[in-house]
Design an enzyme around this catalytic site. Structure first.
Site, PDB file in Angstrom:
ATOM      1  N   ARG A   1       0.805  -1.228   0.000  1.00  0.00           N
ATOM      2  CA  ARG A   1       0.000   0.000   0.000  1.00  0.00           C
ATOM      3  C   ARG A   1       0.842   1.285   0.000  1.00  0.00           C
ATOM      4  NH1 ARG A   1      -4.119  -1.229   4.710  1.00  0.00           N
ATOM      5  NH2 ARG A   1      -2.664  -2.948   5.122  1.00  0.00           N
TER       6      ARG A   1
ATOM      7  N   LYS B   1       8.918  -0.692   2.456  1.00  0.00           N
ATOM      8  CA  LYS B   1       8.115   0.089   3.411  1.00  0.00           C
ATOM      9  C   LYS B   1       8.910   0.505   4.643  1.00  0.00           C
ATOM     10  CE  LYS B   1       4.716  -1.717   6.239  1.00  0.00           C
ATOM     11  NZ  LYS B   1       3.327  -2.143   6.556  1.00  0.00           N
TER      12      LYS B   1
ATOM     13  N   GLY C   1       3.585 -15.676   7.126  1.00  0.00           N
ATOM     14  CA  GLY C   1       2.966 -15.324   8.398  1.00  0.00           C
ATOM     15  C   GLY C   1       3.969 -14.971   9.479  1.00  0.00           C
TER      16      GLY C   1
ATOM     17  N   TYR D   1      36.895  28.129  -9.200  1.00  0.00           N
ATOM     18  CA  TYR D   1      36.853  27.031 -10.167  1.00  0.00           C
ATOM     19  C   TYR D   1      37.345  27.532 -11.512  1.00  0.00           C
ATOM     20  CZ  TYR D   1      34.741  23.077 -12.711  1.00  0.00           C
ATOM     21  OH  TYR D   1      34.513  21.970 -13.484  1.00  0.00           O
TER      22      TYR D   1
HETATM   23  C1  UD1 Z   1      -0.636  -8.987  12.998  1.00  0.00           C
HETATM   24  C2  UD1 Z   1      -1.234  -9.872  14.102  1.00  0.00           C
HETATM   25  C3  UD1 Z   1      -2.473  -9.180  14.652  1.00  0.00           C
HETATM   26  C4  UD1 Z   1      -2.113  -7.803  15.182  1.00  0.00           C
HETATM   27  C5  UD1 Z   1      -1.435  -6.997  14.100  1.00  0.00           C
HETATM   28  C6  UD1 Z   1      -0.925  -5.717  14.678  1.00  0.00           C
HETATM   29  C7  UD1 Z   1      -0.726 -12.156  13.508  1.00  0.00           C
HETATM   30  C8  UD1 Z   1      -1.245 -13.433  12.948  1.00  0.00           C
HETATM   31  N1  UD1 Z   1      -1.584 -11.147  13.527  1.00  0.00           N
HETATM   32  O1  UD1 Z   1      -1.590  -8.904  11.981  1.00  0.00           O
HETATM   33  O2  UD1 Z   1      -3.042  -9.957  15.677  1.00  0.00           O
HETATM   34  O3  UD1 Z   1      -3.287  -7.148  15.626  1.00  0.00           O
HETATM   35  O4  UD1 Z   1      -0.324  -7.722  13.548  1.00  0.00           O
HETATM   36  O5  UD1 Z   1      -0.434  -4.899  13.673  1.00  0.00           O
HETATM   37  O6  UD1 Z   1       0.404 -12.115  13.900  1.00  0.00           O
HETATM   38  N2  UD1 Z   1       5.790 -10.013   8.778  1.00  0.00           N
HETATM   39  C9  UD1 Z   1       6.911 -10.744   8.410  1.00  0.00           C
HETATM   40  N3  UD1 Z   1       6.752 -11.917   7.791  1.00  0.00           N
HETATM   41  C10 UD1 Z   1       5.536 -12.430   7.514  1.00  0.00           C
HETATM   42  C11 UD1 Z   1       4.395 -11.702   7.898  1.00  0.00           C
HETATM   43  C12 UD1 Z   1       4.550 -10.502   8.539  1.00  0.00           C
HETATM   44  O7  UD1 Z   1       8.034 -10.293   8.652  1.00  0.00           O
HETATM   45  O8  UD1 Z   1       5.478 -13.523   6.950  1.00  0.00           O
HETATM   46  C13 UD1 Z   1       5.963  -8.719   9.447  1.00  0.00           C
HETATM   47  C14 UD1 Z   1       5.432  -7.572   8.604  1.00  0.00           C
HETATM   48  O9  UD1 Z   1       6.462  -6.996   7.820  1.00  0.00           O
HETATM   49  C15 UD1 Z   1       4.933  -6.605   9.679  1.00  0.00           C
HETATM   50  C16 UD1 Z   1       4.521  -7.501  10.811  1.00  0.00           C
HETATM   51  O10 UD1 Z   1       5.179  -8.718  10.610  1.00  0.00           O
HETATM   52  O11 UD1 Z   1       5.962  -5.764  10.131  1.00  0.00           O
HETATM   53  C17 UD1 Z   1       3.016  -7.698  10.885  1.00  0.00           C
HETATM   54  O12 UD1 Z   1       2.581  -8.287   9.701  1.00  0.00           O
HETATM   55  P1  UD1 Z   1       1.152  -7.989   9.112  1.00  0.00           P
HETATM   56  O13 UD1 Z   1       0.939  -8.778   7.906  1.00  0.00           O
HETATM   57  O14 UD1 Z   1       0.924  -6.528   9.018  1.00  0.00           O
HETATM   58  O15 UD1 Z   1       0.235  -8.589  10.304  1.00  0.00           O
HETATM   59  P2  UD1 Z   1      -1.307  -8.415  10.457  1.00  0.00           P
HETATM   60  O16 UD1 Z   1      -1.980  -9.356   9.571  1.00  0.00           O
HETATM   61  O17 UD1 Z   1      -1.668  -6.996  10.356  1.00  0.00           O
END
Ligand code: UD1
Ligand code: CA
Length: 482
Positions: A19, A26, A84, A393
């Site tokens: 986004r 980001k 995840g 210069y």
């Molecule tokens: C996650 C939480 C959610 C919480 C929210 C807060 C889980 C399953 N859910 O959701 O409960 O309310 O954060 O913002 O954990 N990232 C990785 N690798 C991955 C996935 C994510 O490094 O495979 C990092 C992302 O870059 C980010 C952070 O983890 O900095 C959170 O990832 P994001 O996908 O935003 O999590 P949410 O689904 O929003």
């Protein structure tokens, strides 16, 4: 104190951040002089962890370079595919093995989170002897976040993601921030048991809570004192909002330290700026990088200072200064441009429409109007006349000019480098000085003036000039004794 030091902080920073619609990852977008990742690393550093680990995926080269620059001792673990938050943490435990002690997990896209808040999380975690302690927050709009589910007695039971939640669970206003403190060995064990049995088919770190609780370990969720801190950044609208909040926070800090900020709404400072007591910052001023403002200095309105130091009681008005050093009591501007390597000594004065680069100006010296000073060393108590140009210069190379003490450079002098002007020397206005001027000498290098008499009456007959000249000359004649 050492007891509250975590064994590791893991910063999750592998996500893509689609986004942002950016070619820059980001986490590397900036606010208040630091990338979002830089803010996360600073918060982590506040805990003084034994090890700092960053999980990178998207833009790993740039992210890795930023980590190497800001936290050279940190370990970067690559998560090839973003499957995840649980998968991300599993990549770490697989890379480094069991981490004995407390493990804190936080995100690289949460720049408003304070190190102090993480410290309180760790403290609560230790005080209660939990297996996992979740930093939560009560918010007016919980949409998009995982919800903190509690039983009828109020005990924390699990986290449910919005897409997996029932309507009743979606109504919960306590959310998961994404920051946790874990017992390291328990985390290593539980993370292996996380499945992908959810709406996204991802490994959820949040499932570790359910697993540990199922094994009868103590789990808790503690709400952050300031829910605003856990705001994650997903697009540039949120980035701008976070920047405004962070900036406001810095300004409030400096105001409480005794700095006057005339107009906080139009004043922008970076996290690493520092200011002395009774400094006064005028409207429309940006203080960037490692800028240092001395006590009692007056900056602005309308200044942009980057990596610049300003001495006590100096004044800088409507100026752009980069990597410049301005001495105590000096004055700069209005409308001055100080480029890298400019050093202005105490009580010197740089005035209007003056540009300096890689030059030093000695104590009490003045460059008041319309000048370019490049690659020059100017001594003490020198006056550089209006419109002076240091021609540094020659089209191929840059050369230096040295000006002694108590020198007077006449207006509109061109000083063609390499050149030396000795102590106490003068140059005549309008001179193009190409040779050294010895101490105390007057350097004159210009054509002599010749007046062509009655030129206007001969060549501009009938004009106002010719008539005015004629009147003046006849008045002169009348005045002459007969
Ligand atoms: C996650 C939480 C959610 C919480 C929210 C807060 C889980 C399953 N859910 O959701 O409960 O309310 O954060 O913002 O954990 N990232 C990785 N690798 C991955 C996935 C994510 O490094 O495979 C990092 C992302 O870059 C980010 C952070 O983890 O900095 C959170 O990832 P994001 O996908 O935003 O999590 P949410 O689904 O929003
Ligand atoms: Ca998110």
């Amino acid at each position: 104190m050492s007891e509250s030091r975590p064994a590791a902080v893991i910063v999750l920073a592998a996500g893509e951040g689609t986004r942002m619609k950016s070619r820059t990852p980001k986490m590397l977008h900036r606010l208040c002089g630091r990338s979002m990742l830089g803010h996360a690393l600073a918060a982590a550093a506040h805990l003084q962890p034994e090890r700092l680990i960053v999980v990178a995926g998207h833009g790993r080269d740039q992210v890795g370079a930023e980590v190497a620059r800001l936290a050279p001792g940190a370990l970067v673990v690559i998560q090839e595919e973003q499957r995840g938050t649980g998968h991300a943490v599993r990549m770490v435990t697989e890379a480094v093995g069991v981490i004995p002690g407390t493990v804190v997990v936080t995100y690289g896209d949460m720049p408003l989170l304070r190190g102090e808040t993480l410290r309180q999380l760790v403290q609560a975690h230790h005080a209660a002897g939990n297996a996992v302690t979740v930093l939560s927050a009560r918010v007016s709009d919980p949409s998009g976040y995982g919800r903190i589910v509690r039983d009828t007695s109020g005990a924390f039971t699990r986290i449910v993601e919005e897409r997996d939640a029932t309507p009743a669970e979606r109504a919960i206003d306590e959310i998961n921030s994404g920051c946790y403190a874990f017992g390291g060995p328990l985390l290593s064990d539980a993370i292996k048991q996380v499945t992908t049995d959810n709406a996204q088919g991802h490994e959820y770190l949040t499932d570790v809570v359910t697993i540990l609780r199922g094994d009868r370990y103590a789990v808790a969720a503690v709400p952050a004192a300031d829910p605003g801190e856990i705001q994650g950044i997903n697009d540039r609208v949120q980035l701008a909002e976070a920047r405004r909040i962070y900036n406001q926070r810095l300004l409030e800090h400096w105001m409480r330290e005794g700095v006057t900020i005339v107009d906080p709404a139009t004043t922008w400072v970076d996290a690493e700026v520092s200011m002395g007591q009774d400094a006064e910052i005028g409207p429309g001023t940006h203080l960037e990088g490692r800028t240092v403002i001395g006590a009692g200095a007056r900056i602005g309105p309308g200044c942009v200072l980057t990596d610049t130091s300003v001495g006590e009681n100096a004044t800088v008005t409507c100026a752009v200064c980069r990597q410049a050093d301005i001495g105590p009591g000096a004055s700069v501007g209005p409308y001055a441009y100080l480029r890298p390597g400019t050093r202005i000594a105490g009580n010197a004065h740089i005035g209007t429409y003056v540009e300096l680069k890689n030059s030093s100006v000695g104590r009490g010296s003045k460059v008041p109007h319309l000048s370019y000073v490049g690659d020059a060393d100017i001594g003490e108590h020198v006056n550089v006349g209006a419109g002076t140009i240091f021609a540094n210069y020659d089209g191929v190379a840059k050369h230096r000019t040295t000006i002694g003490d108590h020198v007077f450079i006449g207006s509109d002098t061109v000083l063609v480098a390499p050149l030396a002007v000795g102590d106490g020397a003068y140059t005549a206005a309008g001179s193009a000085i190409t040779e050294d001027v010895p101490p105390g000498a007057l350097g004159i290098a210009r054509g002599r003036q010749h007046n062509s008499q009655e030129w206007a009456e001969r060549n501009r007959a009938g004009t106002g000039s010719a008539e005015a000249a004629a009147r003046a000359r006849s008045a002169e004649k009348k005045g002459e004794p007969g």
